[in-house]
Design a protein around this motif. Structure first.
Motif, PDB file in Angstrom:
ATOM      1  N   GLY A  11       0.915  -1.006   0.052  1.00  0.00           N
ATOM      2  CA  GLY A  11       0.163  -0.060   0.171  1.00  0.00           C
ATOM      3  C   GLY A  11       0.847   1.199  -0.052  1.00  0.00           C
ATOM      4  N   ALA A  12       2.114   1.045   0.140  1.00  0.00           N
ATOM      5  CA  ALA A  12       3.014   2.411   0.119  1.00  0.00           C
ATOM      6  C   ALA A  12       3.115   3.073  -1.327  1.00  0.00           C
ATOM      7  CB  ALA A  12       4.394   2.151   0.519  1.00  0.00           C
ATOM      8  N   ALA A  13       3.256   4.086  -1.557  1.00  0.00           N
ATOM      9  CA  ALA A  13       3.293   4.929  -2.677  1.00  0.00           C
ATOM     10  C   ALA A  13       4.839   4.987  -2.997  1.00  0.00           C
ATOM     11  CB  ALA A  13       2.899   6.297  -2.752  1.00  0.00           C
ATOM     12  N   VAL A  14       5.490   4.003  -3.698  1.00  0.00           N
ATOM     13  CA  VAL A  14       6.920   3.649  -4.003  1.00  0.00           C
ATOM     14  C   VAL A  14       6.886   3.561  -5.522  1.00  0.00           C
ATOM     15  CG1 VAL A  14       8.649   2.215  -3.727  1.00  0.00           C
ATOM     16  CG2 VAL A  14       7.128   2.520  -1.809  1.00  0.00           C
ATOM     17  N   ALA A  15       7.826   4.433  -6.041  1.00  0.00           N
ATOM     18  CA  ALA A  15       8.097   4.364  -7.407  1.00  0.00           C
ATOM     19  C   ALA A  15       8.882   3.108  -7.709  1.00  0.00           C
ATOM     20  CB  ALA A  15       8.549   5.512  -7.908  1.00  0.00           C
ATOM     21  N   ARG A  16       8.912   2.506  -8.987  1.00  0.00           N
ATOM     22  CA  ARG A  16       9.393   1.264  -9.255  1.00  0.00           C
ATOM     23  C   ARG A  16      10.982   1.554  -9.435  1.00  0.00           C
ATOM     24  NH1 ARG A  16       6.740  -2.665 -13.715  1.00  0.00           N
ATOM     25  NH2 ARG A  16       5.370  -3.810 -12.441  1.00  0.00           N
ATOM     26  N   GLU A  17      11.454   2.643 -10.003  1.00  0.00           N
ATOM     27  CA  GLU A  17      12.702   2.895 -10.125  1.00  0.00           C
ATOM     28  C   GLU A  17      13.367   3.214  -8.927  1.00  0.00           C
ATOM     29  OE1 GLU A  17      10.163   6.724 -11.075  1.00  0.00           O
ATOM     30  OE2 GLU A  17      10.267   4.754 -11.268  1.00  0.00           O
ATOM     31  N   TRP A  18      12.681   3.282  -7.562  1.00  0.00           N
ATOM     32  CA  TRP A  18      13.405   3.298  -6.310  1.00  0.00           C
ATOM     33  C   TRP A  18      14.235   2.046  -5.990  1.00  0.00           C
ATOM     34  CZ3 TRP A  18       9.252   6.450  -3.358  1.00  0.00           C
ATOM     35  CH2 TRP A  18       9.052   7.741  -3.816  1.00  0.00           C
ATOM     36  N   ALA A  19      13.440   0.752  -6.606  1.00  0.00           N
ATOM     37  CA  ALA A  19      13.940  -0.429  -6.017  1.00  0.00           C
ATOM     38  C   ALA A  19      15.572  -0.588  -6.040  1.00  0.00           C
ATOM     39  CB  ALA A  19      13.419  -1.551  -7.110  1.00  0.00           C
ATOM     40  N   GLY A  20      16.148  -0.992  -5.122  1.00  0.00           N
ATOM     41  CA  GLY A  20      17.573  -1.097  -4.767  1.00  0.00           C
ATOM     42  C   GLY A  20      18.162   0.030  -4.107  1.00  0.00           C
ATOM     43  N   ARG A  21      17.371   1.152  -3.975  1.00  0.00           N
ATOM     44  CA  ARG A  21      17.897   2.382  -3.280  1.00  0.00           C
ATOM     45  C   ARG A  21      18.064   2.542  -1.878  1.00  0.00           C
ATOM     46  NH1 ARG A  21      15.894   8.129  -6.072  1.00  0.00           N
ATOM     47  NH2 ARG A  21      17.435   9.395  -5.317  1.00  0.00           N
ATOM     48  N   GLU A  22      19.089   3.050  -1.291  1.00  0.00           N
ATOM     49  CA  GLU A  22      19.181   3.120   0.004  1.00  0.00           C
ATOM     50  C   GLU A  22      18.397   4.384   0.474  1.00  0.00           C
ATOM     51  OE1 GLU A  22      20.881   1.435   2.530  1.00  0.00           O
ATOM     52  OE2 GLU A  22      21.636   0.150   0.803  1.00  0.00           O
ATOM     53  N   VAL A  23      17.322   4.060   1.423  1.00  0.00           N
ATOM     54  CA  VAL A  23      16.397   5.225   1.682  1.00  0.00           C
ATOM     55  C   VAL A  23      16.185   5.406   3.422  1.00  0.00           C
ATOM     56  CG1 VAL A  23      15.072   4.743  -0.186  1.00  0.00           C
ATOM     57  CG2 VAL A  23      14.553   3.622   1.792  1.00  0.00           C
ATOM     58  N   ALA A  24      15.865   6.336   3.758  1.00  0.00           N
ATOM     59  CA  ALA A  24      15.270   6.626   5.105  1.00  0.00           C
ATOM     60  C   ALA A  24      13.875   6.550   5.090  1.00  0.00           C
ATOM     61  CB  ALA A  24      15.806   7.842   5.709  1.00  0.00           C
ATOM     62  N   VAL A  25      12.926   5.956   5.776  1.00  0.00           N
ATOM     63  CA  VAL A  25      11.649   5.867   5.636  1.00  0.00           C
ATOM     64  C   VAL A  25      11.089   6.275   7.081  1.00  0.00           C
ATOM     65  CG1 VAL A  25       9.550   4.267   5.358  1.00  0.00           C
ATOM     66  CG2 VAL A  25      11.679   3.571   4.336  1.00  0.00           C
TER      67      VAL A  25
END
Length: 358
Positions: free
Chosen positions: A265-279
């Motif tokens: 249900g999170a609004a995540v763009a496909r191109e973010w896959a593999g990206r280091e993030v802070a959630v």
């Protein structure tokens, strides 16, 4: 009344310290704008430049369409309320209110009219013969507000005016300032380090850090869509929780200890896959799992803080401390386990390296 405009305004002290880095923003005629940030962020410096108490190193500052970089403070048509009240201790309330008007050559009748109007508006009519030492902190702050009010300036400047008051008085005087602004419709610039004051008073808020404007928007827009991790962490009490990891398809979040959380249900763009993030997740969007509800993870209760109509629960997910805001309800004791769910549609995603919102 007047608008105020900063155009690439800088302040650099003689020792090379940069207090303000090229601030550019406008304050509309009649707007109550709050400048907020931690100590040393440049908010009071900006206010003092508007007042003419600090020289501007670069850029231009305009009040009512007139560039005032080199205009003397007395000629800027502003009035300032200081943190320390700055009342004359040997003068009565009436004399404190009238003093500035007399210096400017106003006649007795005009001085009396303005003093009476300010006293009535601020509930000081029965205190005009009192000396400041015979008054409470809240009453003295109202006198300081009244002294600015009688000037009938184009712009009010308020520099942390509530910081010397206790919590109950801060609430009541804050309400008085908001009512005063609604009544007068005068441009006000209000400086505070208290994000609760900023959120409750400001029509718009300028968030500053280390002399740099981080974001400018309405209180709820800042809360619901912070531009970076600093704004996300600064606005909100308790502060936003932050989990660090790598985004995977699904979407899922792989934490640094390799635990994987499903973010359905999170609004995540496909191109973010593999990206280091802070959630980021706000405390109210992290909740105990309901009866028969599948938990996202199980955390350990570290502390329980009842604050009346809600409870702050501090938990630990592996080595990550989290806090949640819940309605009063039975909870496991400290050291117990608590199954949790989160509102995946309310998550905030930031680039791990820059802290900028994705």
């Amino acid at each position: 009344m007047a608008d105020v405009r900063f155009d690439a305004v800088r302040k650099v002290y003689d020792n090379g310290q940069v207090a303000v880095h090229g601030a550019s923003f406008g304050i509309a005629d009649g707007e109550l704008m709050v400048l907020v940030g931690p100590s040393g962020c440049g908010k009071s410096t900006l206010l003092r430049m508007v007042a003419g108490l600090e020289e501007i190193t670069g850029g231009t500052l305009s009040i009512g369409g007139r560039v005032v970089n080199d205009v003397a403070p007395k000629d800027r048509d502003i009035a300032m309320v200081f943190q320390s009240y700055a009342l004359y201790p040997h003068m009565t309330v009436a004399e404190n209110l009238a003093f500035g008007l007399k210096l400017r050559g106003h006649g007795k009748a005009e001085v009396a009219r303005r003093v009476r109007a300010a006293a009535d508006m601020l509930g000081l009519a029965g205190m005009l013969d009192k000396l400041p030492r015979a008054m409470s902190g809240g009453q003295r702050q109202r006198v300081a507000l009244g002294r600015a009010l009688v000037r009938e300036p184009a712009v009010f400047l308020l520099d942390e005016p509530l910081s010397n008051l206790d919590a109950k008085l801060r609430h009541s005087v804050r309400a008085e300032i908001a009512q005063l602004h609604r009544t007068l419709g005068t441009t006000m610039i209000y400086v505070t380090h208290d994000q609760v004051e900023a959120m409750t008073l400001g029509q718009r808020i300028v968030v500053l850090n280390e002399g740099v404007v981080q974001q400018i928007d309405t209180p709820m827009a800042l809360y619901e869509r912070p531009a970076n991790l600093f704004v996300a962490g600064f606005l909100g009490s308790p502060a936003m929780n932050v989990l660090h990891g790598r985004l995977l398809d699904g979407p899922r979040l792989q934490l640094r200890n390799d635990r994987v959380l499903a973010l359905d249900g999170a609004a995540v763009a496909r191109e973010w896959a593999g990206r280091e993030v802070a959630v980021g997740v706000r405390p109210e969007h992290l909740q105990p799992a309901g009866e028969g509800e599948a938990a996202l993870f199980v955390a350990t209760v570290e502390g329980i803080e009842p604050v009346g109509n809600e409870i702050f629960v501090n938990v630990m997910l592996d080595d990550a401390p989290l806090v949640m805001r819940v309605a009063p309800r039975p909870l496991p004791p400290v050291g117990g386990e608590l199954p949790l769910v989160l509102r995946a549609d309310k998550l905030h995603f930031f680039d791990a390296a820059t802290g900028v919102r994705l």
